[in-house]
Design a protein around this motif. Structure first.
Motif, PDB file in Angstrom:
ATOM      1  N   ALA A  65      47.615  30.387  30.767  1.00 34.89           N
ATOM      2  CA  ALA A  65      47.029  31.656  30.306  1.00 34.89           C
ATOM      3  C   ALA A  65      48.126  32.533  29.688  1.00 34.89           C
ATOM      4  O   ALA A  65      49.312  32.281  29.869  1.00 34.89           O
ATOM      5  CB  ALA A  65      46.364  32.366  31.475  1.00 34.89           C
ATOM      6  N   ARG A  71      47.470  21.567  45.424  1.00 34.32           N
ATOM      7  CA  ARG A  71      46.950  21.658  44.065  1.00 34.32           C
ATOM      8  C   ARG A  71      47.853  22.543  43.224  1.00 34.32           C
ATOM      9  O   ARG A  71      48.231  23.614  43.640  1.00 34.32           O
ATOM     10  CB  ARG A  71      45.539  22.257  44.118  1.00 34.32           C
ATOM     11  CG  ARG A  71      44.694  21.551  45.156  1.00 34.32           C
ATOM     12  CD  ARG A  71      43.297  22.064  45.204  1.00 34.32           C
ATOM     13  NE  ARG A  71      42.543  21.568  44.064  1.00 34.32           N
ATOM     14  CZ  ARG A  71      41.239  21.731  43.934  1.00 34.32           C
ATOM     15  NH1 ARG A  71      40.566  22.407  44.842  1.00 34.32           N
ATOM     16  NH2 ARG A  71      40.602  21.261  42.894  1.00 34.32           N
ATOM     17  N   GLU A 102      47.289  34.105  44.734  1.00 40.37           N
ATOM     18  CA  GLU A 102      47.942  33.653  43.494  1.00 40.37           C
ATOM     19  C   GLU A 102      48.166  34.846  42.564  1.00 40.37           C
ATOM     20  O   GLU A 102      47.700  34.882  41.416  1.00 40.37           O
ATOM     21  CB  GLU A 102      47.108  32.565  42.826  1.00 40.37           C
ATOM     22  CG  GLU A 102      47.122  31.252  43.588  1.00 40.37           C
ATOM     23  CD  GLU A 102      48.515  30.610  43.656  1.00 40.37           C
ATOM     24  OE1 GLU A 102      49.307  30.777  42.703  1.00 40.37           O
ATOM     25  OE2 GLU A 102      48.809  29.963  44.675  1.00 40.37           O
ATOM     26  N   ILE A 117      46.696  38.807  35.347  1.00 44.12           N
ATOM     27  CA  ILE A 117      47.042  39.143  33.957  1.00 44.12           C
ATOM     28  C   ILE A 117      47.435  40.617  33.898  1.00 44.12           C
ATOM     29  O   ILE A 117      46.628  41.492  34.216  1.00 44.12           O
ATOM     30  CB  ILE A 117      45.844  38.911  33.005  1.00 44.12           C
ATOM     31  CG1 ILE A 117      45.284  37.496  33.147  1.00 44.12           C
ATOM     32  CG2 ILE A 117      46.247  39.215  31.554  1.00 44.12           C
ATOM     33  CD1 ILE A 117      46.193  36.387  32.715  1.00 44.12           C
ATOM     34  N   SER A 175      39.253  30.742  31.168  1.00 43.56           N
ATOM     35  CA  SER A 175      40.599  30.645  30.593  1.00 43.56           C
ATOM     36  C   SER A 175      41.658  31.323  31.456  1.00 43.56           C
ATOM     37  O   SER A 175      42.828  30.964  31.377  1.00 43.56           O
ATOM     38  CB  SER A 175      40.622  31.206  29.164  1.00 43.56           C
ATOM     39  OG  SER A 175      40.237  32.561  29.169  1.00 43.56           O
ATOM     40  N   LEU A 176      41.287  32.281  32.297  1.00 46.71           N
ATOM     41  CA  LEU A 176      42.305  33.064  33.003  1.00 46.71           C
ATOM     42  C   LEU A 176      42.351  32.855  34.523  1.00 46.71           C
ATOM     43  O   LEU A 176      43.360  33.163  35.153  1.00 46.71           O
ATOM     44  CB  LEU A 176      42.115  34.562  32.721  1.00 46.71           C
ATOM     45  CG  LEU A 176      42.151  34.973  31.243  1.00 46.71           C
ATOM     46  CD1 LEU A 176      41.892  36.473  31.098  1.00 46.71           C
ATOM     47  CD2 LEU A 176      43.492  34.608  30.606  1.00 46.71           C
ATOM     48  N   LEU A 231      42.504  30.467  37.843  1.00 46.74           N
ATOM     49  CA  LEU A 231      42.966  29.114  38.148  1.00 46.74           C
ATOM     50  C   LEU A 231      41.771  28.248  38.548  1.00 46.74           C
ATOM     51  O   LEU A 231      40.865  28.714  39.238  1.00 46.74           O
ATOM     52  CB  LEU A 231      43.973  29.168  39.297  1.00 46.74           C
ATOM     53  CG  LEU A 231      45.240  29.975  39.012  1.00 46.74           C
ATOM     54  CD1 LEU A 231      46.050  30.166  40.291  1.00 46.74           C
ATOM     55  CD2 LEU A 231      46.094  29.286  37.948  1.00 46.74           C
ATOM     56  N   ALA A 290      41.271  25.902  40.742  1.00 49.09           N
ATOM     57  CA  ALA A 290      40.977  25.800  42.178  1.00 49.09           C
ATOM     58  C   ALA A 290      40.386  27.110  42.707  1.00 49.09           C
ATOM     59  O   ALA A 290      39.513  27.101  43.572  1.00 49.09           O
ATOM     60  CB  ALA A 290      42.246  25.447  42.956  1.00 49.09           C
ATOM     61  N   SER A 291      40.845  28.229  42.161  1.00 53.20           N
ATOM     62  CA  SER A 291      40.412  29.531  42.675  1.00 53.20           C
ATOM     63  C   SER A 291      38.978  29.863  42.290  1.00 53.20           C
ATOM     64  O   SER A 291      38.321  30.653  42.945  1.00 53.20           O
ATOM     65  CB  SER A 291      41.330  30.637  42.143  1.00 53.20           C
ATOM     66  OG  SER A 291      42.669  30.341  42.442  1.00 53.20           O
ATOM     67  N   TYR A 298      43.025  29.360  48.647  1.00 52.66           N
ATOM     68  CA  TYR A 298      43.907  29.617  47.501  1.00 52.66           C
ATOM     69  C   TYR A 298      44.201  31.088  47.227  1.00 52.66           C
ATOM     70  O   TYR A 298      44.745  31.417  46.171  1.00 52.66           O
ATOM     71  CB  TYR A 298      43.296  28.981  46.248  1.00 52.66           C
ATOM     72  CG  TYR A 298      42.824  27.567  46.470  1.00 52.66           C
ATOM     73  CD1 TYR A 298      43.713  26.587  46.904  1.00 52.66           C
ATOM     74  CD2 TYR A 298      41.498  27.213  46.264  1.00 52.66           C
ATOM     75  CE1 TYR A 298      43.276  25.291  47.136  1.00 52.66           C
ATOM     76  CE2 TYR A 298      41.055  25.916  46.483  1.00 52.66           C
ATOM     77  CZ  TYR A 298      41.947  24.957  46.920  1.00 52.66           C
ATOM     78  OH  TYR A 298      41.515  23.683  47.143  1.00 52.66           O
ATOM     79  N   ASN A 351      41.899  35.195  41.167  1.00 51.37           N
ATOM     80  CA  ASN A 351      43.211  34.613  41.477  1.00 51.37           C
ATOM     81  C   ASN A 351      43.807  35.224  42.748  1.00 51.37           C
ATOM     82  O   ASN A 351      44.478  34.549  43.518  1.00 51.37           O
ATOM     83  CB  ASN A 351      44.179  34.803  40.305  1.00 51.37           C
ATOM     84  CG  ASN A 351      43.851  33.875  39.143  1.00 51.37           C
ATOM     85  OD1 ASN A 351      43.233  32.823  39.330  1.00 51.37           O
ATOM     86  ND2 ASN A 351      44.242  34.257  37.939  1.00 51.37           N
ATOM     87  N   MET A 367      49.269  25.651  45.870  1.00 50.74           N
ATOM     88  CA  MET A 367      47.973  26.027  46.405  1.00 50.74           C
ATOM     89  C   MET A 367      47.547  24.927  47.375  1.00 50.74           C
ATOM     90  O   MET A 367      47.562  23.749  47.030  1.00 50.74           O
ATOM     91  CB  MET A 367      46.964  26.143  45.265  1.00 50.74           C
ATOM     92  CG  MET A 367      47.386  27.189  44.246  1.00 50.74           C
ATOM     93  SD  MET A 367      46.303  27.206  42.785  1.00 50.74           S
ATOM     94  CE  MET A 367      44.935  28.167  43.415  1.00 50.74           C
TER      95      MET A 367
END
Lengths: 398, 398
Positions: B259, B161, B241, B246, A349-350, A352, A354-355, B238, A319, B152
């Motif tokens: 998430a 996006r 972000e 997390i 799941s964590l 993005l 696009a990333s 991108y 990300n 993004m």
């Protein structure tokens, strides 16, 4: 804001580009060089002549060339005659190699080290290796020394700061090593993960990538990061300390930095030892821990959880950097290969969409030699930037 | 591996360097230019003449020059005659400006937008602003359009996006905007935080820094990151972000990405609204939330906690990037100013000493205009790279 280069600078850039090309790609014809470098035939001819006169390249008939007709000569690096020393200070061993221009390892030494050696105590054995190899080396030109160390390295002078476990805090390394070696050769120090990434980017799995992260696990966790084709060092040289990213507030206390919840507390050596039900740091060499866990059914659930933490941290980096490749090196190589399902699942799941959409997960092509090869690249840097040592600043420095 | 530039390329670089210098620094004498750019007097004279003939700069007597003796002329950008349009799509408003070479805002429009506008619905008002300003503009040269958007942005074509809340998923923006504007002007789209950072790096608080992070808070949290003086975009465009890093596994579900435990769930608009005991997203404009909290004693403890989360995430970024400066923009400006003690304390306990030792924490110098000024820079990019539009690729594109 920079103005264009002067004609002298252009010539230096061209000499460097040609030498670097044969250093990285090996033998190549002059005709091919004109295409690759976008320079005309007469320029390539003049550059080749200058580099040949300086003893850095030579021209010869290509291997397997047929006898009939005039052979088309290839330009190749003087690998046997121009070389650097590459040193690697690892948690459980010291390594040294003589590496020729072109990247070939010409000679090598290894020494299993006790973990509690201080920097002043590694300088001696490393210098002894270099002298030993130098004694055995044929006549040639020794261009410098590069050192890989698993710690934070201050960019401008190679001071080593906070090496996990070894307890080094602010220890000079470049200077005492240069002194122990004698002579006037430059000693350049770099971070292990940074140098492993440089090697993989130049000659390994990350060739042709522009945005790539190399994660290295040993006792702790560090990263080398290339963005837009350039290694990120940070302001002082300390970028890439991803092992100290907090991912678990209120979690375990990190034995390296003292904070709670560091990523390396969840995926580093201690986490693996914990999962194996032992705290005998160093009794099982770091690179054998995952194999030991695979053979111990009782630790499979723990291994799965460690894989989830690995995936979570990688998702964070994806990300933040949107890399096209993440490479898992050192202990993380086997950890990733064993827990790839958990890593993938956490990424899905964590991270993005696009990333992560073009992301490739890989292991090093050069294996354990990556940092050593990268250290040699560090030693060749100055030669490749200014092959004939003509820049005003370079002249002053000699 | 790149060979040195040809003489044509050197000339383009020099034209670009001179134009860029006066664009960023304003009026300057030829004598001073020779020093700043490291070029000789006759080269500076020829470059200035070419740029003058192209209508990009002019020479005049400096303000306040005395009458006696021959006045020493200064070179300055043709700010009134050469300009770009800068657009900014923000959560609660749309902004547009006509910005002259040199960075001066010559005209400006603002429109309070409802949050649920789709991209197809913002194109109309933005194009109307540009046409209105174009109508009012004196004779001159319009070089392009730059757009800042809090989402993004795909690097190669400006596709937008996942814009938080607005619910845009994979919406083209550059193309419909270019179409609505008519003519053949390039429309370049960039991320809000990236462009705000570009502006602060060029003209604001981050001038003379090489490694700097700009954190932007609006609904979500994003970052612009400059390493070694270059904006990091990542492979697809991108990077940055950081709001989706997390930091709190098992924490709240992020309403933007889905998430659990994203940093922005702890410090973004929702966290602030939660602390104020309201969920009325949008009822209090994002930039007034902190002021509302300062006036509400019941939310002080919550604000303190949000400050701790802010500090934790910044510590992670400091360990990863070793920046020399972190800038707090958008809602994070007031959040940082109000919780600086918590941020500092977390940094001291969670960031490695070497990584934070030279760190400066700052707020933007350009305030809310940063992204708009950065969008104008995006529009000027091509002109500054090749002022006379002579490069082969540039010629093909026109």
């Amino acid at each position: 804001m920079r103005a264009g280069p002067s004609q002298d600078e252009v010539r230096r850039q061209n000499l460097g580009a040609l030498l670097r090309y044969v250093h990285v790609h090996g033998p190549i014809s002059r005709a091919e060089l004109t295409t690759r470098l976008g320079l005309n035939r007469s320029t390539i001819g003049a550059l080749t002549a200058d580099l040949t006169a300086a003893g850095l390249v030579r021209e010869e008939a290509p291997r397997g060339a047929r006898r009939a007709g005039r052979p088309s000569l290839v330009v190749l690096p003087e690998s046997g005659r121009v070389y650097a020393y590459a040193l690697s200070i690892e948690v459980d061993r010291l390594r040294a190699a003589r590496v020729g221009l072109g990247g070939e390892v010409l000679d090598e030494r290894v020494y299993d080290r006790p973990r509690d050696l201080r920097v002043s105590e590694v300088v001696g054995p490393l210098a002894a290796f270099v002298k030993e190899m130098q004694h055995a080396a044929p006549e040639g030109r020794y261009v410098g020394v590069g050192v890989a160390v698993a710690g934070m390295v201050r960019r401008h002078d190679g001071l080593v700061r906070l090496t996990p476990k070894a307890g080094w805090v602010d220890e000079p390394l470049a200077e005492p090593l240069a002194e122990a070696l004698g002579g006037d050769h430059t000693v350049r120090v770099g971070n292990h993960a940074d140098l492993a990434l440089l090697a993989e980017h130049l000659r390994g799995v990350a060739v042709d990538t522009e945005d790539v992260i190399y994660l290295h696990g040993e006792v702790g966790i560090g990263a080398g990061i290339i963005a837009h084709g350039t290694l990120i060092t940070g302001h002082g040289g300390y970028a890439g300390e991803v092992g100290h990213m907090i991912v678990h507030p209120g979690g375990r206390t990190c034995s390296s930095c003292g904070a709670r919840g560091c990523w390396e507390s969840e995926i580093g050596e201690e986490a693996l030892l914990r999962a194996l039900g032992t705290d005998g740091s160093g009794r099982i060499p770091a690179h054998q821990l995952i194999a030991a866990m695979r053979g111990d059914p009782g630790s499979h659930e723990a291994l799965r959880q460690i894989g989830e933490w690995l995936g979570l941290g990688v998702a964070n980096l994806v990300n933040i950097f949107n890399p096209e490749m993440v490479i898992f090196g050192g202990t993380l190589r086997n950890l990733y290969l064993t827990t790839a399902a958990q890593v993938r699942s956490r990424l899905n799941s964590l991270a993005l969409p696009a990333s992560r959409e073009l992301l490739r997960l890989r292991t090093p092509k050069m294996g354990e030699d990556a940092a050593l090869i990268g250290a040699a690249e560090l030693a060749f840097t100055q030669l490749l930037a200014d092959p004939l040592n003509e820049a005003p600043s370079a002249r002053q420095a000699t």
